[in-house]
Design an enzyme around this catalytic site. Structure first.
Site, short mmCIF file in Angstrom:
data_model
loop_
_atom_site.label_atom_id
_atom_site.label_comp_id
_atom_site.label_asym_id
_atom_site.label_seq_id
_atom_site.Cartn_x
_atom_site.Cartn_y
_atom_site.Cartn_z
N ASN A 75 7.92 -34.48 43.54
CA ASN A 75 9.41 -34.34 42.79
C ASN A 75 8.63 -33.33 41.18
OD1 ASN A 75 12.08 -34.44 41.88
ND2 ASN A 75 12.85 -35.32 43.11
N ARG A 76 9.81 -33.05 40.95
CA ARG A 76 10.10 -31.88 39.90
C ARG A 76 9.64 -32.07 38.47
NH1 ARG A 76 13.72 -31.29 43.39
NH2 ARG A 76 14.49 -29.65 44.27
N HIS A 101 6.57 -31.14 43.64
CA HIS A 101 5.72 -31.90 45.08
C HIS A 101 3.93 -31.65 44.05
CE1 HIS A 101 9.07 -33.24 46.67
NE2 HIS A 101 8.94 -32.82 48.00
N HIS A 170 6.71 -38.19 52.55
CA HIS A 170 7.68 -37.15 52.59
C HIS A 170 8.20 -37.16 53.68
CE1 HIS A 170 10.17 -34.47 51.91
NE2 HIS A 170 10.17 -34.26 50.40
N TYR A 172 10.31 -38.04 56.94
CA TYR A 172 11.89 -38.03 57.55
C TYR A 172 12.41 -38.67 58.59
CZ TYR A 172 12.23 -33.28 54.61
OH TYR A 172 12.58 -32.57 54.07
N ASP A 241 20.86 -36.20 47.15
CA ASP A 241 18.43 -35.47 46.73
C ASP A 241 18.61 -36.24 45.77
OD1 ASP A 241 16.82 -34.63 46.87
OD2 ASP A 241 16.92 -32.22 46.20
N GLN A 274 13.33 -41.67 45.95
CA GLN A 274 14.38 -40.46 45.82
C GLN A 274 14.78 -40.54 47.47
OE1 GLN A 274 14.62 -38.20 43.94
NE2 GLN A 274 15.37 -36.48 44.81
N GLU A 301 12.03 -41.28 50.02
CA GLU A 301 10.44 -40.97 49.81
C GLU A 301 10.39 -41.74 48.07
OE1 GLU A 301 10.89 -37.05 48.28
OE2 GLU A 301 12.09 -36.87 49.55
C1 BGC Z 1 13.22 -32.92 46.71
C2 BGC Z 1 13.81 -31.67 47.36
C3 BGC Z 1 12.78 -30.76 48.11
C4 BGC Z 1 12.45 -31.50 49.87
C5 BGC Z 1 11.88 -30.36 49.95
C6 BGC Z 1 12.51 -33.35 48.00
O1 BGC Z 1 11.39 -34.64 47.93
O2 BGC Z 1 14.08 -33.97 45.71
O3 BGC Z 1 14.57 -30.86 46.60
O4 BGC Z 1 13.46 -29.83 49.11
O5 BGC Z 1 11.89 -32.55 48.86
O6 BGC Z 1 10.88 -29.74 49.56
#
Ligand code: BGC
Length: 336
Positions: A75-76, A101, A170, A172, A241, A274, A301
């Protein structure tokens, strides 16, 4: 049974893990889960995770992170800056004003060493001191094991210098055979609070109760509920998100597809997850000849609080020499 089905010249190994309930394909590149085949209510096996058509597509760094391990810090991280013991560190900025990430060349893009050990598939990687700007040699082990209808992933990490470490996968999920988006999947998140995000998707360290908002999944609700942008938080993120703080150790997350009867349960030792509704997925080619578009999957996540170093007095994401990070994520597949 676990088999190495391909060893490429560039050292990337592909593995198949198979039992009566699940067929899983994993690549040593980014410990990427390429596909998970699970039964629907008629016993038909289909892949339930998003993936690229070929391994080389994962190296294009398109920002989707399909199925990959994410680190050193998922994450950020605000402005790609942090301070540990008075020393300022700067890591690559790759998402608006922030680092996302693990930077430009994070763990998702590393080929891990790999071996089969009994019923487990063990991946190891040593991230060198100052790789992507993070201090400390970090030794990471990611272990995958099939246990009946569950896939269990275990993360172990140690460091020789105080550092940041927040890991996740990550993956999906799309439980309907990837024929359409997941807006009709029913989701339950055992979380009464979620982290607020700013317009750059950065977790601010403030929380709100989910009740009465589009992010209330304390009772099972369609994913589409969270795509209602009539709310500052879903508007900031173009849908879901957000980091959900888990209330309980059991029954943490479920996703159900009424069409096929497939039910996914995710449990974890991480304190939160997340949840990302694929808001930024554009039209693209997927695995097995499928095509994807926005909201084609939900990324689940599990992780520590995003930007933990700036958002917590005692950040979960700090790892010190002598400590061992040990966390698990389990995906379980049933039919309802
Ligand atoms: C983030 C998103 C991002 C995605 C793909 C997620 O974990 O929270 O904002 O776009 O990953 O990079």
């Amino acid at each position: 049974m676990i088999t190495c089905i391909e060893k490429r010249n560039d050292g990337i190994c592909l593995y198949e893990m198979k039992n009566d309930d699940l067929h899983v394909l994993v690549s040593s590149y980014g410990v990427t889960i390429l596909s998970i085949e699970a039964k629907d209510r008629d016993g038909k096996f289909e892949n339930v995770v998003l993936g690229h058509p070929a391994i080389d597509d994962y190296m294009k760094k398109d920002g989707y992170y399909f199925g990959a391990v994410v680190g050193r810090v998922c994450n950020r991280l605000a402005k790609g800056e942090f301070t540990l013991d008075g020393v300022e560190y700067h890591v690559p900025i790759n998402n608006g004003p922030n680092s996302l990430h693990g930077g430009i060349d994070g763990f998702s893009y590393k080929n891990f060493d790999s071996k089969i050990e009994g019923d487990s598939l063990v991946f190891t990687y040593t991230s060198k001191d100052m790789e992507e700007g993070y201090p400390g040699n970090l030794k990471l082990t990611v272990t995958l094991e099939l246990k009946g209808n569950s896939l269990e992933i275990t993360y172990d990490a140690i460091t020789d210098k105080k550092t940041l470490c927040n890991l996740t996968h990550h993956t999906y999920f799309n439980l309907n055979g990837q024929e359409c988006d997941v807006k009709d999947h029913l989701m339950h998140i055992n979380a009464s609070r979620h982290g607020l995000v700013d317009k750059d998707g950065l977790c601010t360290g403030h929380f709100r109760e989910v009740y009465g908002t589009p992010l209330d999944f304390t009772k099972e609700a369609p994913v589409s509920q969270g795509l209602n942008l009539n709310d500052e938080q879903t508007e900031n993120a173009y849908g879901i998100d957000h980091h959900f703080v888990l209330d309980d150790e059991d029954d943490q997350f479920t996703l159900y597809d009424p069409k096929t009867g497939r039910l996914l349960t995710v449990n974890t030792t991480f304190p939160g997850m997340q949840i990302y509704s694929g808001n930024y997925i554009g039209k693209c080619e997927g695995i097995n000849g499928k095509s994807y578009d926005q909201h084609w999957g939900v990324a689940v996540e599990p992780q520590y609080l995003p930007d933990s170093i700036h958002n917590q007095e005692q950040p979960d994401a700090i790892l010190r020499p002598g400590e061992q990070l040990h966390e698990t994520i389990t995906y379980t597949f049933d039919i309802r």
